[in-house]
Design a protein around this motif. Structure first.
Motif, mmCIF file in Angstrom:
data_model
loop_
_atom_site.group_PDB
_atom_site.id
_atom_site.type_symbol
_atom_site.label_atom_id
_atom_site.label_comp_id
_atom_site.label_asym_id
_atom_site.label_seq_id
_atom_site.Cartn_x
_atom_site.Cartn_y
_atom_site.Cartn_z
ATOM 1 N N GLY A 161 0.810 -1.217 0.000
ATOM 2 C CA GLY A 161 0.000 0.000 0.000
ATOM 3 C C GLY A 161 0.841 1.264 0.000
ATOM 4 O O GLY A 161 0.405 2.319 -0.479
ATOM 5 N N VAL A 162 2.073 1.154 0.503
ATOM 6 C CA VAL A 162 2.973 2.311 0.581
ATOM 7 C C VAL A 162 3.252 2.864 -0.822
ATOM 8 O O VAL A 162 3.324 4.081 -1.035
ATOM 9 N N MET A 163 3.391 1.940 -1.790
ATOM 10 C CA MET A 163 3.715 2.329 -3.170
ATOM 11 C C MET A 163 2.671 3.266 -3.777
ATOM 12 O O MET A 163 2.952 4.041 -4.678
ATOM 13 N N ALA A 164 1.428 3.144 -3.272
ATOM 14 C CA ALA A 164 0.350 3.955 -3.849
ATOM 15 C C ALA A 164 0.256 5.327 -3.186
ATOM 16 O O ALA A 164 -0.656 6.095 -3.498
ATOM 17 N N LEU A 165 1.171 5.612 -2.285
ATOM 18 C CA LEU A 165 1.107 6.903 -1.592
ATOM 19 C C LEU A 165 2.289 7.776 -2.004
ATOM 20 O O LEU A 165 3.441 7.326 -1.977
ATOM 21 N N SER A 166 1.998 9.038 -2.341
ATOM 22 C CA SER A 166 3.066 9.968 -2.704
ATOM 23 C C SER A 166 3.771 10.430 -1.434
ATOM 24 O O SER A 166 3.288 10.189 -0.317
ATOM 25 N N VAL A 167 4.882 11.139 -1.588
ATOM 26 C CA VAL A 167 5.606 11.642 -0.401
ATOM 27 C C VAL A 167 4.723 12.586 0.411
ATOM 28 O O VAL A 167 4.716 12.542 1.639
ATOM 29 N N THR A 168 3.948 13.437 -0.264
ATOM 30 C CA THR A 168 3.123 14.366 0.528
ATOM 31 C C THR A 168 1.989 13.624 1.243
ATOM 32 O O THR A 168 1.619 13.994 2.347
ATOM 33 N N ASP A 169 1.472 12.542 0.638
ATOM 34 C CA ASP A 169 0.493 11.701 1.356
ATOM 35 C C ASP A 169 1.158 11.110 2.597
ATOM 36 O O ASP A 169 0.594 11.109 3.691
ATOM 37 N N VAL B 227 7.811 6.754 10.256
ATOM 38 C CA VAL B 227 8.717 6.751 9.103
ATOM 39 C C VAL B 227 8.193 5.851 7.978
ATOM 40 O O VAL B 227 7.610 4.801 8.223
ATOM 41 N N PHE B 228 8.401 6.332 6.754
ATOM 42 C CA PHE B 228 8.098 5.552 5.539
ATOM 43 C C PHE B 228 9.411 5.197 4.857
ATOM 44 O O PHE B 228 10.401 5.925 5.002
ATOM 45 N N PRO B 229 9.412 4.124 4.049
ATOM 46 C CA PRO B 229 10.621 3.847 3.263
ATOM 47 C C PRO B 229 10.869 4.942 2.237
ATOM 48 O O PRO B 229 9.970 5.737 1.941
ATOM 49 N N SER B 230 12.071 4.983 1.713
ATOM 50 C CA SER B 230 12.391 5.925 0.637
ATOM 51 C C SER B 230 12.506 5.095 -0.640
ATOM 52 O O SER B 230 13.327 4.187 -0.732
ATOM 53 N N ASP B 231 11.649 5.395 -1.631
ATOM 54 C CA ASP B 231 11.569 4.550 -2.826
ATOM 55 C C ASP B 231 11.427 5.416 -4.079
ATOM 56 O O ASP B 231 11.711 6.620 -4.034
ATOM 57 N N GLU B 232 10.963 4.822 -5.160
ATOM 58 C CA GLU B 232 10.866 5.587 -6.416
ATOM 59 C C GLU B 232 9.919 6.789 -6.279
ATOM 60 O O GLU B 232 10.100 7.806 -6.945
ATOM 61 N N ASN B 233 8.895 6.690 -5.416
ATOM 62 C CA ASN B 233 8.014 7.849 -5.199
ATOM 63 C C ASN B 233 8.794 8.989 -4.531
ATOM 64 O O ASN B 233 8.533 10.162 -4.781
ATOM 65 N N THR B 234 9.742 8.593 -3.679
ATOM 66 C CA THR B 234 10.572 9.595 -3.002
ATOM 67 C C THR B 234 11.467 10.284 -4.034
ATOM 68 O O THR B 234 11.625 11.503 -4.038
ATOM 69 N N ARG B 235 12.035 9.458 -4.915
ATOM 70 C CA ARG B 235 12.886 10.032 -5.965
ATOM 71 C C ARG B 235 12.070 11.031 -6.803
ATOM 72 O O ARG B 235 12.513 12.137 -7.102
ATOM 73 N N ALA B 236 10.840 10.590 -7.180
ATOM 74 C CA ALA B 236 10.001 11.446 -8.027
ATOM 75 C C ALA B 236 9.711 12.773 -7.324
ATOM 76 O O ALA B 236 9.779 13.846 -7.946
ATOM 77 N N TYR B 237 9.427 12.713 -6.027
ATOM 78 C CA TYR B 237 9.123 13.951 -5.282
ATOM 79 C C TYR B 237 10.351 14.868 -5.264
ATOM 80 O O TYR B 237 10.250 16.074 -5.548
ATOM 81 N N LYS C 183 19.261 14.768 -6.565
ATOM 82 C CA LYS C 183 20.575 14.368 -6.035
ATOM 83 C C LYS C 183 20.497 13.941 -4.557
ATOM 84 O O LYS C 183 21.362 13.223 -4.062
ATOM 85 N N ASP C 184 19.457 14.378 -3.852
ATOM 86 C CA ASP C 184 19.331 14.028 -2.432
ATOM 87 C C ASP C 184 18.696 12.652 -2.209
ATOM 88 O O ASP C 184 18.570 12.196 -1.078
ATOM 89 N N TYR C 185 18.301 11.995 -3.311
ATOM 90 C CA TYR C 185 17.590 10.715 -3.164
ATOM 91 C C TYR C 185 18.526 9.591 -2.697
ATOM 92 O O TYR C 185 19.625 9.437 -3.211
ATOM 93 N N VAL C 186 18.058 8.850 -1.711
ATOM 94 C CA VAL C 186 18.759 7.650 -1.225
ATOM 95 C C VAL C 186 17.673 6.589 -1.007
ATOM 96 O O VAL C 186 16.718 6.857 -0.284
ATOM 97 N N PRO C 187 17.798 5.408 -1.640
ATOM 98 C CA PRO C 187 16.774 4.383 -1.388
ATOM 99 C C PRO C 187 16.964 3.770 0.003
ATOM 100 O O PRO C 187 18.096 3.504 0.412
ATOM 101 N N LEU C 188 15.878 3.557 0.717
ATOM 102 C CA LEU C 188 15.959 3.020 2.078
ATOM 103 C C LEU C 188 14.736 2.181 2.375
ATOM 104 O O LEU C 188 13.624 2.578 2.032
ATOM 105 N N SER C 189 14.952 1.051 3.034
ATOM 106 C CA SER C 189 13.784 0.275 3.490
ATOM 107 C C SER C 189 14.207 -0.647 4.620
ATOM 108 O O SER C 189 15.390 -0.847 4.875
#
Ligand code: MIC
Ligand code: SF4
Length: 643
Positions: A198-206, A223-233, A241-247
């Protein structure tokens, strides 16, 4: 054994201690934020610590709470904060730029970093995969001076999200659902970590809406994971450049678990006067609405406001409704001016106000007597709106907008209106509201202190015998808004504790401050979750000024407990909750051998008249004991420096 994301980030920042729930650890703080209503205290305290440049990677001073400027007081505060920010290398965000948490998310938050803020909604940064914690001003001042923060290791709760939200249901409904399950004290001593498809369907602002209101659970952070939605935001904000994937590790072990199927959620509302008093909009029914207020650090993102604009477009706000909208940032407002959405809001009859906290903290827009006010905010405590008998319902932006048109609380799902998809858009970075410290020249930059700024009260060493009269016997869930109310009358005096102290507990007991002045040495009795809500240390400083020596409660909220200790006021917990009823208003209490007792984990409080002994538990860490003995954190730091 796999690790949770929360513990991975804490581990990467560990300075002292072990990651074992309940143990005290010290972590490195990468970033801090302050806002103006707690900020003046923070910067007075920073000045009192004789530091030069702050030790963090980034510290920002936002002005967003006290922006009304009905007299010189707020402007004095702004000038003071600006001057101290310059002295110590802190970025200064001018009034009008927006709300601290929204701005920090847009411009500075980085996945995997730690953020400490002098505002309880700092966990908004958890939407970007940060460990972002709200704290009292003094803790933030120390984090700036020393680059660290100490806390007991929280447990980690896994909130597993599955499925996808249906139209008219949004992030606000998710967190209201969590609040319904866990209640306003369900998160104390815990980090809420979100996982699942369900996390994948939520944007960073959500996600940020959800982590923001984790504060209402009493949680240390969320806390939420940092994923492709985080990169997009981050890309939209010009910061890919500040994007780091995390889970979390797939086999991470959690202390508790709660599963929510997003596809089953309906529009929800928190009814007066608590954020966990939640039911479906359908069940609450079509109550008549007098005011609708949209904004706050919970629901003022670009997407939220574009949804509102799309619902209002071509419609008219109901004749009996006053609709007020405070955008989260100037950047969002500018974008909506460019794309025409601002015109849709105004044409429909909305009052668009400054990008600031505004009505959320009672700075204007108080509803009429007995009104029903729908707000997209995070707190609906009695009287917080500035109108004691108003009923505030917390809802999503979608529910707020459709209800503003219809004039009654409306479930969008059955409204027959089709919600358009909101396309994401790119923002051009704009730092025109930011004043950079440039060089951070402590010696040649004067502190600008207008007449509104008074020194903060300091405690004295704990005496061997502590005597105090019970000046208040309070119930469960007392909020810091109850202890130290904040509205347009009081907020301008956040730098003037002696003045503010006159209003302490005003809304629930107007004789409180006079009674304290008469008693001289005072004690407060509280129920469960004493001090929930805001991080304002004024809820400890005003009682300190009025002579409060200790509070005995059934349990305490995290930030307020820390603020009491920082001020040298003892937060004591009834060993036997039944003793709560044994202590009456006016009783004279005494703690003998207090200095010896605080170090033992247990403090006996004696009722002087009956001789009855009340056993209390302290749960003090070693630094806590030092602070209580020395009369607060600043004295403790000074004593350590001399030793
Ligand atoms: C709030 O929402 O209650 C505030 C105002 O932002 C507070 C800070 C304050 O009291 O100044 C908070 O949440 O910490
Ligand atoms: Fe401002 Fe309201 Fe958010 Fe507090 S909760 S920071 S007052 S918008």
């Amino acid at each position: 054994m796999g690790k949770t994301l929360a513990y991975k980030i804490l581990e990467a920042h560990l300075v002292e201690g072990n990651l074992v729930p309940g143990e005290e650890i010290k972590i490195r703080i990468d970033q801090t934020l302050t806002q103006d209503s707690t900020g003046t205290m923070v910067y007075l305290q920073l000045e009192a610590m004789d530091v030069e440049k702050v030790k963090t990677e980034l510290s920002v001073a936002y002005i967003d709470h006290n922006t009304l400027q009905t007299g010189f007081e707020n402007a004095d505060d702004h000038a003071f904060i600006k001057s101290v920010a310059k002295r110590h290398g802190v970025l200064f965000s001018k009034p009008g730029n927006g709300i601290c948490h929204q701005l920090h998310l847009e411009n500075y938050g980085i996945p995997g970093k730690t953020l400490l803020g002098s505002d309880s909604h700092t966990p908004t940064g958890g939407g970007l995969g940060m460990i972002a914690i709200g704290a009292g001003g003094l803790d933030v001042a120390v984090a700036m001076a020393q680059g660290t923060y100490s806390l007991p290791v929280p447990k980690v709760v896994n909130v597993k999200l599955t499925g996808k939200l249906r139209p008219w249901v949004s992030a606000k409904d998710v967190i209201l659902c969590v609040l319904k399950h866990l209640t306003v004290k369900g998160g104390v001593g815990k980090i809420i970590e979100y996982t699942g498809d369900g996390v994948m369907a939520l944007s960073v602002t959500d996600r940020a809406t959800i982590t923001n209101m984790g504060a209402e659970l009493g949680a240390t952070t969320s806390v939420f994971p940092s994923d492709e939605n985080t990169r997009a935001y981050l890309k939209q904000e010009g910061r890919e450049k500040d994007y780091v994937p995390l889970s979390a590790d797939p086999d991470a072990v959690y202390d508790e678990e709660l599963t929510i199927d997003l596809s089953t959620l309906e529009p929800l509302a928190a009814m007066p006067h608590s954020p966990d008093n939640v039911d479906t909009v359908k069940n609450i029914g079509g109550i008549k609405v007098d005011q609708v207020a949209i904004g706050s650090c919970t629901n003022s993102s670009y997407t939220d406001l574009m949804k509102v604009a799309s619902i209002l477009k071509g419609n008219k706000v109901h004749p009996d409704v006053s609709l007020v909208i405070a955008p989260g940032s100037a950047k969002i407002l500018a974008k909506m001016a460019e794309n025409g959405a601002l015109a849709d809001l105004i044409s429909a009859g909305a009052r668009v106000i400054e990008c600031a906290c505004g009505p959320c903290i009672g700075m204007g827009q108080s509803p009429k007597s007995g009104a029903v006010s729908l707000r997209t905010f995070n707190r609906n405590f009695k009287g917080r709106s500035g109108t004691l008998d108003a009923g505030v319902y917390l809802v999503s932006p979608e529910t707020a907008a459709i209800s503003a048109i219809r004039g009654v609380l409306t479930d969008g799902m059955t409204s027959g209106v089709v919600l358009p998809e909101i396309a994401p858009c790119d923002f051009t970075p704009n730092d025109n509201f930011i004043v950079y410290p440039e060089g951070c020249d402590t010696k040649n930059t004067a502190v600008e202190m207008g007449p509104n700024i008074k020194p903060f009260p300091r405690n004295v060493k704990l005496p061997d015998t502590v005597e105090a009269k019970v000046v208040l016997h309070a119930g469960d869930n007392i909020t810091t808004d109850d202890i130290m109310p904040s509205d347009s009358r009081m907020l301008p005096y956040r730098s003037n504790v002696p003045h503010l102290a006159n209003y302490c507990f005003e809304k629930i007991d107007s004789g409180f401050s006079e009674r304290c002045k008469k008693a001289g040495k005072c004690a407060i009795i509280g129920g469960e979750n004493y001090g929930q809500g805001s991080s304002r240390e004024h809820a400890a400083l005003a009682p300190l000024y009025l002579g409060v020596k200790f509070v005995i409660a059934k349990s305490f909220a995290r930030i307020h407990r820390a603020n009491l200790i920082n001020s040298g006021i003892m937060p004591l917990v009834f060993a036997d909750p039944a003793d709560y009823d044994a202590l009456a208003l006016g009783a004279d209490l005494v703690i003998e051998n207090a200095r010896e007792q605080v170090a033992t984990g247990e403090v006996i409080v004696k009722d002087a008249a009956s001789g009855k002994e009340i056993r209390t538990i302290t749960n003090f860490s070693e630094p806590d004991v030092n602070m209580i003995l020395n009369g607060g954190k600043i004295n403790s730091i000074k004593a350590a420096a001399k030793a």
